[in-house]
Design an enzyme around this catalytic site. Structure first.
Site, mmCIF file in Angstrom:
data_model
loop_
_atom_site.group_PDB
_atom_site.id
_atom_site.type_symbol
_atom_site.label_atom_id
_atom_site.label_comp_id
_atom_site.label_asym_id
_atom_site.label_seq_id
_atom_site.Cartn_x
_atom_site.Cartn_y
_atom_site.Cartn_z
ATOM 1 N N THR A 30 43.604 46.204 44.970
ATOM 2 C CA THR A 30 44.159 45.946 46.298
ATOM 3 C C THR A 30 45.646 45.633 46.253
ATOM 4 O O THR A 30 46.387 45.974 47.173
ATOM 5 C CB THR A 30 43.396 44.786 46.975
ATOM 6 O OG1 THR A 30 42.013 45.137 47.071
ATOM 7 C CG2 THR A 30 43.925 44.507 48.372
ATOM 8 N N SER A 73 38.959 48.536 41.391
ATOM 9 C CA SER A 73 38.261 47.874 40.294
ATOM 10 C C SER A 73 36.790 48.261 40.145
ATOM 11 O O SER A 73 36.251 48.156 39.034
ATOM 12 C CB SER A 73 38.419 46.352 40.380
ATOM 13 O OG SER A 73 37.839 45.836 41.551
ATOM 14 N N THR A 113 40.167 42.970 42.367
ATOM 15 C CA THR A 113 39.472 41.694 42.259
ATOM 16 C C THR A 113 37.967 41.816 42.008
ATOM 17 O O THR A 113 37.354 40.888 41.496
ATOM 18 C CB THR A 113 39.683 40.844 43.526
ATOM 19 O OG1 THR A 113 39.192 41.567 44.663
ATOM 20 C CG2 THR A 113 41.162 40.533 43.725
ATOM 21 N N ASP A 114 37.349 42.941 42.366
ATOM 22 C CA ASP A 114 35.888 43.032 42.253
ATOM 23 C C ASP A 114 35.402 42.860 40.820
ATOM 24 O O ASP A 114 34.358 42.243 40.581
ATOM 25 C CB ASP A 114 35.392 44.369 42.810
ATOM 26 C CG ASP A 114 35.415 44.412 44.325
ATOM 27 O OD1 ASP A 114 35.533 43.350 44.951
ATOM 28 O OD2 ASP A 114 35.311 45.530 44.890
#
Length: 323
Positions: A13, A55, A88-89
């Site tokens: 992101t 991610s 971030t995932d």
């Protein structure tokens, strides 16, 4: 003299933008480079766009490729610290994989963003600045891989994503952050006591992760008996207990010398062989199921993948998971 810091961009992101349909996606290859001029006051920064992937597209093989890239750049250019930008995932998984497999003492910091680069309140720029400051701080050496988000410093072993959209999503349940970043300083108030390092060649082990639920049907696991899996991680109930119906399948897997690692689906505490009933932790321990020391499921999976390159002996694996 300013510290030499390498920033490696991998996507996520922080490198994405919102388009006219309000969809968030990678619209340009150099989104993070726009932040570069703001970093000059904190360090001598070199930025490399390594890959540009959301991610969920990251795999253990890509994590290992990143590890090799970091090692090569450090050996060739002698950077004082490294910052990795990441979606971030799966950020906590990449950070923990690097923590287990990078044989370095210089700071390695992983960061990202919950809001894309052209959204109001985008958190990518401040997270990246905080990460560069952390990587350049001498106190950050020998603390393992760090995750910096929302003015907090977390140990890769303990941090996890706790919210789908909040900028304070990264937390370390039970342990809390190991440090904070203010306008004037980087401050640590504790540090991990144990550092683990496992030399590996690749990250190819086939290790599925399954979560226990009430009324679990043994057929859901039966297919594993026909698959060439290298190991299994189970997120058990509470203190480390499972539905009794699946225990016979687990015994068959163990009889085939497939290691099974048990973690809790709770995000605080660790599994223990306390309950003495069918499917209880005591029975599982006696069967040879390996109990993990407080890792969540996704991290226990990565650790088992790495540990299997060191040994396949169940007792030795149990010792590794007790660390």
């Amino acid at each position: 003299m300013q510290k030499k810091i390498l920033v490696i961009n991998t996507g996520g992101t922080i490198a994405m933008s919102v388009d006219e349909s309000e969809g968030v996606k990678p619209l340009e290859d150099h989104a993070v480079e726009k932040i570069l001029p703001f970093l000059d006051r904190y360090a001598d920064v070199t930025m490399i766009n390594h890959i540009n992937l959301p991610s969920p597209h990251i795999t253990p093989a890509i994590m290992n490729e990143l590890r090799l890239f970091i090692q090569h750049e450090l050996s060739q250019h002698g950077y004082d610290g490294v910052v990795v930008t990441h979606g971030t995932d799966t950020l906590e998984e990449t950070a923990y994989f690097l923590d287990l497999t990078l044989p370095v003492t210089v700071p390695v910091v992983v960061t990202g963003a919950m809001r894309s680069s052209n959204e109001l309140g985008a958190d990518g720029p401040v997270n990246l600045i905080s990460s560069v400051r952390t990587a350049a701080d001498p106190q950050s050496r020998n603390k393992g891989v760090l995750v910096v988000f929302n003015d907090e410093i977390h140990a890769a072993r303990h941090v996890t994503k706790t919210h789908t959209s909040n900028v304070a999503t990264f937390q370390s349940p039970q342990y809390g952050p190991i440090g904070t970043i203010s306008k004037k300083s980087v401050s640590y108030h504790h540090a991990p006591l144990v550092r683990e390092y496992y030399p590996i060649a690749s990250a190819q082990a086939d290790v599925p992760l399954l979560k226990a639920v009430s009324g679990m049907d043994p057929r859901w696991l039966g297919f594993l008996l026909e698959q060439p899996v290298d190991g299994l991680v189970l997120e058990a109930f509470g203190l480390g207990n499972l539905p009794p119906a699946i225990v016979p399948v687990l015994q068959e897997l163990l009889d085939k010398k497939i290691p099974i690692v048990l973690v809790s689906r709770c995000y605080n505490g660790q599994v223990q062989d306390v309950y003495d009933y069918a499917g209880g932790g005591r029975q599982l321990k006696e069967m040879g199921v390996l109990f993990s020391n407080g890792l969540n499921g996704q991290k226990a999976r990565l650790k088992l993948m790495v540990a299997l390159q060191q040994t396949r002996d169940f007792q030795e694996l149990q010792q590794l998971f007790e660390q």
